[in-house]
Design a protein around this motif. Structure first.
Motif, short mmCIF file in Angstrom:
data_model
loop_
_atom_site.label_atom_id
_atom_site.label_comp_id
_atom_site.label_asym_id
_atom_site.label_seq_id
_atom_site.Cartn_x
_atom_site.Cartn_y
_atom_site.Cartn_z
N TRP A 127 29.46 56.33 39.90
CA TRP A 127 30.23 57.33 40.61
C TRP A 127 31.61 56.84 41.03
O TRP A 127 32.54 57.65 41.13
CB TRP A 127 29.47 57.82 41.83
N GLY A 128 31.75 55.56 41.31
CA GLY A 128 33.02 55.05 41.79
C GLY A 128 33.67 54.01 40.92
O GLY A 128 34.77 53.54 41.22
N ASN A 129 33.01 53.63 39.79
CA ASN A 129 33.53 52.57 38.92
C ASN A 129 33.83 51.30 39.73
O ASN A 129 34.85 50.64 39.53
CB ASN A 129 34.77 53.06 38.17
N ILE A 130 32.92 50.98 40.62
CA ILE A 130 33.06 49.81 41.49
C ILE A 130 31.97 48.82 41.11
O ILE A 130 30.78 49.13 41.21
CB ILE A 130 32.95 50.19 42.99
N GLY A 131 32.38 47.66 40.64
CA GLY A 131 31.42 46.62 40.29
C GLY A 131 31.19 45.68 41.46
O GLY A 131 32.07 45.47 42.30
N VAL A 132 29.98 45.09 41.51
CA VAL A 132 29.59 44.18 42.57
C VAL A 132 29.19 42.85 41.94
O VAL A 132 28.39 42.85 40.99
CB VAL A 132 28.43 44.74 43.43
N GLN A 133 29.77 41.77 42.42
CA GLN A 133 29.48 40.44 41.92
C GLN A 133 28.87 39.62 43.06
O GLN A 133 29.49 39.42 44.11
CB GLN A 133 30.77 39.76 41.41
N PHE A 134 27.64 39.14 42.85
CA PHE A 134 26.96 38.32 43.83
C PHE A 134 27.14 36.85 43.46
O PHE A 134 26.80 36.43 42.34
CB PHE A 134 25.47 38.67 43.90
N LEU A 135 27.69 36.07 44.38
CA LEU A 135 27.97 34.66 44.16
C LEU A 135 27.28 33.84 45.25
O LEU A 135 27.14 34.29 46.39
CB LEU A 135 29.48 34.41 44.18
N ASP A 136 26.84 32.63 44.88
CA ASP A 136 26.10 31.79 45.83
C ASP A 136 27.00 30.88 46.64
O ASP A 136 26.76 30.66 47.83
CB ASP A 136 25.05 30.95 45.07
N THR A 137 28.05 30.34 46.02
CA THR A 137 28.91 29.37 46.71
C THR A 137 30.37 29.78 46.58
O THR A 137 30.73 30.64 45.75
CB THR A 137 28.71 27.97 46.12
N TRP A 138 31.20 29.13 47.39
CA TRP A 138 32.64 29.38 47.31
C TRP A 138 33.24 28.81 46.03
O TRP A 138 34.27 29.29 45.56
CB TRP A 138 33.34 28.78 48.53
#
Length: 462
Positions: A313-324
């Motif tokens: 619906w928003g063309n918004i991707g989410v990226q989950f990362l563990d560390t900086w």
């Protein structure tokens, strides 16, 4: 009367020497008497003189009258009208009259030469500008033109030094400027214009459409839980309210941007909250503030469903990362992709389809037929998932399409035609292991050679 009487009287004898009269044919006439040398006298002499003079002058008078006399009874003939190219009286000769036309033709030719020269110079300048712009877009130079604009709120995070160091290792510029969305990164490209003069050099700044937003795990879970509550009780087919996750309605130009979210340490945060909650519950020190919120009880399935809603619906991707460190690598990879995008787009426009390389050249076929086998192999290679070794093996077994069609005609059953090419051995230069063409490719080539349906789908995996 006296004059008439005198004329009737005989003239006295005159002793005059004979007078020579020139004639028209070049000789002379000497009047003499017949049969004697005695000169004529009196009237005879005058008549002879008159006759000689008349004979001598008659031819000259005739020529003179023909040349100069005009009869008074006939009017003088009007002069013939001059043609358009004739020169007026007292003007230069005809050759000089044509000279202005030659001058005009020479002037037009010179103008055409100047126009062609200007057009050629303009085309050469456009080619030089295009070549200079192409050199600026090359991968080794495109990073120098890109600038990453980082919100100062990133400096408050404890691991900001790690990923900023990774970003600084690139050749692009990095600046800290307040952004419309807190804790976000945007990019802009500083493209120098091709100067037409040595002192004329301007820099054109273009904003890229990518925006990367960093969210804290607790904030992300709260936003995500609010989003799930909006479409749980909503009727089917209704659009969810994405402002619960990312408030973009108040931002100018948000429709032209491409947003992505990055969350660092979500799993670690959830584990810590669960452990802290259980410890507080076991010690009996749990207070209303320390009670875990409902967002902590979201399952992994609910989080994935919310991600799908954001993507669709928003063309918004989410990226989950563990560390900086992973966040720094993600920012670096995104920066490189944004920097090289114009180069790849230009490369796709310039290169045409070619299965044997990126040169985009065709195959030359001589008059004696040399090169037809390469064309046939190239046609086989255009099928999906066909390597050059497989195409070469089929082309060696059947060196031309006509021979392959004849082989199909010699088959007795339909299954035999479908599996005609399946057992052809293929020598692999990469793995070193030989294999066969296989029934799938054999079926596709057979249908391609004999089918009359232009919309037939050959590949079953599509």
């Amino acid at each position: 009367m006296a004059a008439a009487a005198l004329l009737k009287e005989p003239l006295p004898a005159l002793m005059c020497p004979p007078k020579r009269v020139p004639l028209s044919h070049g000789g002379t006439f000497v009047p003499r008497r017949r049969g004697g040398a005695e000169p004529l006298r009196g009237r005879r002499y005058a008549a002879a003189m008159a006759t000689g003079a008349a004979m001598a002058g008659s031819e000259r008078c005739r020529r003179a009258r023909a040349a100069w006399e005009v009869s008074e009874s006939e009017p003088e003939a009007e002069p013939e009208p001059r043609s358009s190219g004739a020169a007026p009286e007292g003007s230069p000769p005809a050759a000089a009259a044509v000279r202005p036309k030659r001058r005009r033709a020479a002037g037009q030719a010179e103008a055409l030469r100047r126009e062609r020269r200007r057009r050629k110079e303009r085309e050469e300048m456009e080619k030089r500008e295009a070549a200079a712009a192409w050199r600026l877009l090359r991968p080794e130079r495109c990073l120098r033109l890109l600038e990453a604009c980082v919100d100062p709120g990133f400096l408050e995070d404890p691991g900001s030094d790690i990923w900023i160091k990774a970003l600084s290792s690139l050749q692009c510029k990095c600046s800290f400027e307040p952004q419309a969305i807190p804790c976000s990164i945007t990019w802009r490209r500083n493209m120098p214009s091709i100067p037409s003069a040595p002192d004329d050099c301007m820099v054109k700044t273009e904003e890229e459409k990518e925006v990367l937003v960093l969210l804290e795990p607790a904030d992300f879970l709260k936003r995500l839980y609010s989003l799930t509550q909006t479409f749980v009780d909503a009727p089917s087919g209704s659009q969810p309210d994405l402002n619960q996750v990312l408030p973009l309605a108040s931002l100018e130009g948000s429709s032209t941007k491409s947003y992505s979210l990055a969350v660092v340490g979500l799993d670690a945060y959830r584990r810590n909250q669960e452990q802290g909650g259980w410890q507080a519950l076991s010690l009996g020190k749990q207070s209303p503030r320390s009670q875990p919120g409902p967002e902590l009880f979201m399952t992994q399935q609910e989080i994935l469903e919310a991600q799908v809603v954001l993507q669709l619906w928003g063309n918004i991707g989410v990226q989950f990362l563990d560390t900086w460190q992973e966040f720094g690598e993600h920012v670096s990879a995104l920066t490189k992709a944004i920097a090289r995008r114009p180069y790849k787009s230009q490369l796709e426009m310039q290169l045409s389809f070619c299965t044997a390389g990126v040169a985009g050249r065709g195959l030359r076929v001589e008059k004696d037929g040399t090169g037809l086998w390469q064309v046939w192999k190239r046609q086989i290679q255009q099928f999906n998932r066909v390597s050059p070794a497989t195409a070469a093996a089929i082309a060696e077994a059947y060196p031309s399409p006509r021979l392959l069609v004849q082989a199909y005609e010699e088959c007795s059953t339909e299954d035999e035609k479908l599996l005609l090419l399946s057992n052809i051995p293929v020598k692999s230069d990469i793995s070193g292991k030989d294999h066969r063409v296989g029934p799938d490719l054999s079926r596709r080539i057979y249908l391609f050679m004999v089918s009359t349906n232009p919309d037939l789908i050959l590949d079953l995996t599509v």
